[in-house]
Design a protein around this motif. Structure first.
Motif: not given
Length: 173
Positions: A20-21, A23, A56, A162
């Motif tokens: 979700s974060k 690109s 994205r 991440q």
């Protein structure tokens, strides 16, 4: 492992990082469009399924597989991307053109990955004939586009620094 022995669309969803974060860039070759567009659909749907926001996901089309590295570099220079997925299909045919193209594309993507520190994912089918390509673009062996998207999520999460989870990378601490 040969795709004849593995379904390209099968993966462990529980060990996949959240997208979700992230690109993503997707570069799609138009040559063998019936195949590459099926790869694209599998790739795009998988990114969305795992939380990648549609806004994205940046897509460009290039004429053929040979142009994938240049298209990937151009796209990566225009957008802040965590991973770039390159989708194409080079069918063997009667000459050795496939060997030259496949080697050039793979080397180009490796060089981009190493020099930029960003993952450039090789989602190029290299079948002997059109039927083998269909079998790997949503047919009986799954969809290489799905496999490329899963690879991009895992490598994109690593690129974005991440927490990819100890379980996801298979290490025991």
């Amino acid at each position: 492992m040969a795709s004849a022995l593995k379904n390209l669309s099968t993966y462990d969803e529980t060990n996949l990082p959240d997208a979700s974060k992230l690109s993503f860039g997707i570069v799609v070759a138009d040559w063998n469009a019936d195949i590459t567009h099926a790869l694209y659909q599998g790739c795009f749907d998988t990114l969305l399924k795992h939380g990648a926001p549609e806004a994205r996901i940046f897509t460009v089309q290039v004429p053929g597989a040979f142009e994938l590295p240049a298209g990937a570099r151009i796209l990566a220079s225009r957008e802040k991307l965590d991973a770039v997925i390159c989708l194409g299909c080079v069918i063997k045919g009667e000459t050795k053109h496939d060997e030259y193209i496949n080697n050039a594309v793979s080397q180009g993507l490796v060089n981009l990955s190493i020099t930029t520190g960003r993952p450039f994912i090789y989602g190029v089918l290299t079948p002997n004939d059109h039927q083998q390509a269909l079998d790997r673009a949503g047919g009986r062996h799954g969809n290489k586009g799905v496999e490329a998207a899963v690879t991009a999520i895992r490598m994109g999460a690593l690129h974005a620094d991440q927490d990819i989870g100890r379980k996801a990378i298979g290490f025991r601490f």
